[in-house]
Design an enzyme around this catalytic site. Structure first.
Site, short mmCIF file in Angstrom:
data_model
loop_
_atom_site.label_atom_id
_atom_site.label_comp_id
_atom_site.label_asym_id
_atom_site.label_seq_id
_atom_site.Cartn_x
_atom_site.Cartn_y
_atom_site.Cartn_z
N ASP A 1 0.82 -1.21 0.00
CA ASP A 1 0.00 0.00 0.00
C ASP A 1 0.86 1.27 0.00
O ASP A 1 2.08 1.21 0.15
CB ASP A 1 -0.97 0.00 1.19
CG ASP A 1 -0.32 -0.48 2.50
OD1 ASP A 1 0.92 -0.50 2.57
OD2 ASP A 1 -1.06 -0.82 3.43
N ASP B 1 -7.30 -3.14 14.35
CA ASP B 1 -8.67 -3.53 14.00
C ASP B 1 -8.68 -4.71 13.01
O ASP B 1 -9.70 -5.02 12.40
CB ASP B 1 -9.44 -2.34 13.40
CG ASP B 1 -8.75 -1.76 12.17
OD1 ASP B 1 -7.73 -2.35 11.71
OD2 ASP B 1 -9.23 -0.73 11.66
N HIS C 1 -7.12 -4.99 10.17
CA HIS C 1 -7.02 -4.71 8.73
C HIS C 1 -5.72 -5.25 8.15
O HIS C 1 -4.69 -5.27 8.82
CB HIS C 1 -7.21 -3.23 8.41
CG HIS C 1 -6.11 -2.30 8.81
ND1 HIS C 1 -6.31 -1.17 9.58
CD2 HIS C 1 -4.78 -2.29 8.54
CE1 HIS C 1 -5.17 -0.53 9.75
NE2 HIS C 1 -4.22 -1.20 9.14
N GLU D 1 -9.69 -1.76 5.44
CA GLU D 1 -10.31 -1.47 6.73
C GLU D 1 -11.52 -2.38 6.94
O GLU D 1 -11.98 -3.06 6.01
CB GLU D 1 -10.75 0.00 6.73
CG GLU D 1 -9.62 1.00 6.57
CD GLU D 1 -8.80 1.21 7.85
OE1 GLU D 1 -8.63 0.25 8.63
OE2 GLU D 1 -8.34 2.34 8.06
C1 GLP Z 1 -0.71 0.33 8.46
C2 GLP Z 1 -0.40 -0.47 7.19
C3 GLP Z 1 -0.60 -1.95 7.42
C4 GLP Z 1 0.14 -2.39 8.65
C5 GLP Z 1 -0.41 -1.64 9.84
C6 GLP Z 1 0.19 -2.08 11.16
O1 GLP Z 1 -2.05 0.54 8.64
N1 GLP Z 1 -1.21 -0.05 6.09
O2 GLP Z 1 -0.14 -2.65 6.26
O3 GLP Z 1 0.02 -3.76 8.82
O4 GLP Z 1 -0.16 -0.27 9.63
O5 GLP Z 1 1.35 -1.38 11.45
P1 GLP Z 1 2.30 -1.75 12.65
O6 GLP Z 1 3.08 -2.93 12.22
O7 GLP Z 1 3.15 -0.53 12.82
O8 GLP Z 1 1.45 -2.03 13.83
#
Ligand code: GLP
Length: 263
Positions: free
Chosen positions: A70, A140, A142, A147
């Site tokens: 993303d 959440d 995702h 989402e």
């Molecule tokens: C963002 C990204 C996700 C990722 C998430 C969790 O929302 N789009 O791909 O998995 O963050 O991030 P973290 O690993 O910092 O908790």
């Protein structure tokens, strides 16, 4: 679905990096190994270990093509919170033999997001699909920026970020949720599900509720990562801290079966 429980974050990262490295090394086809990659704090330790192996001459990325999950819409490459910047800063710039032309990241500055996303899907298909998609998850549940209540069949496209996600991610934007872009480009749940293997990293107490929903709950678009229950080769690599909300039975089951796997 496998759930590989490791004692702490470092061990989880080492396990995941070794798993990915073995897949790359054992890839004997003519076509390149196609690796899907996430951003976020969860994969940082995995990237460090893969870089270490690469710099030590133990692992080559010369025949690896990557596709990132993303990118924020509206952030240029040089913005230090763009996922393009994150990936180069934490990973690509440190690899000795990664070919820049083999790196694919959605362009958050495109003036035609729909076209950008359609071409991304086409490019993935042109390589014969993704061999292994590594991912993280949001609190959440995702996956990528899919989402809650995004279709589990979704493909690469534009996503609106929830207020919750903008608040969580505001720690990287001076703690101001308004500074977090409201939209992103993201692969779909269906895009991830089409890959031959999926490896999801889930670590820390703040992910315990999500881990329980993804592993023990039903398949539901409320927790988009729960779709991996339907994947034939899905692995969740997690740490002890993230196991706080699963039942003792589930915890023991996966420790037992993974112990047998190693025998
Ligand atoms: C963002 C990204 C996700 C990722 C998430 C969790 O929302 N789009 O791909 O998995 O963050 O991030 P973290 O690993 O910092 O908790």
């Amino acid at each position: 679905m496998r759930v590989v429980i490791q004692e702490n974050y470092d061990n989880m990262c080492k396990w995941a990096a070794d798993y990915i490295a073995a897949k790359i090394r054992n890839h004997k086809e003519d076509r390149p190994f196609v690796l899907g990659l996430p951003t976020g704090s969860s994969p940082i330790g995995v990237y460090k270990e893969l870089v270490r192996q690469n710099q030590a001459g133990e692992l080559s990325f010369a025949n690896v093509v990557t596709f990132n999950m993303d990118e924020y819409l509206g952030l240029p490459h040089e913005h230090d919170q763009s996922y393009w910047y994150f990936m180069h800063d934490n990973f690509f710039d440190h690899l000795v033999d990664m070919k820049p032309e083999n790196i694919n990241i959605l362009n958050g500055m495109t003036d035609n997001p729909e076209e950008e996303c359609r071409k991304y899907e086409e490019k993935i298909a042109s390589y014969g699909g993704i061999d292994l998609f590594m991912g993280g998850i949001g609190v959440d549940g995702h996956i990528a920026f899919n989402e809650p209540y995004t279709s589990l069949n979704s493909r690469t496209g534009v996503r609106d970020l929830t207020t919750d996600t903008r608040i969580v991610n505001s720690r990287f934007f001076g703690n101001d949720p308004e500074k977090v872009p409201a939209q992103a480009l993201s692969v779909g749940v269906g895009t991830v599900m089409d890959s031959k293997e999926v490896l999801i990293l889930i670590n820390g107490h703040n992910k315990a509720r999500a881990l329980a929903a993804v592993v023990e709950g039903g398949v539901s678009s409320k927790w988009t990562c729960s779709a991996v229950q339907l994947h034939n080769h899905a692995i969740i690599a997690c740490d002890e801290a993230a196991c706080g909300e699963i039942t003792v039975d589930t915890y023991k089951y996966f420790l037992d079966i993974e112990r047998k796997e190693r025998l």
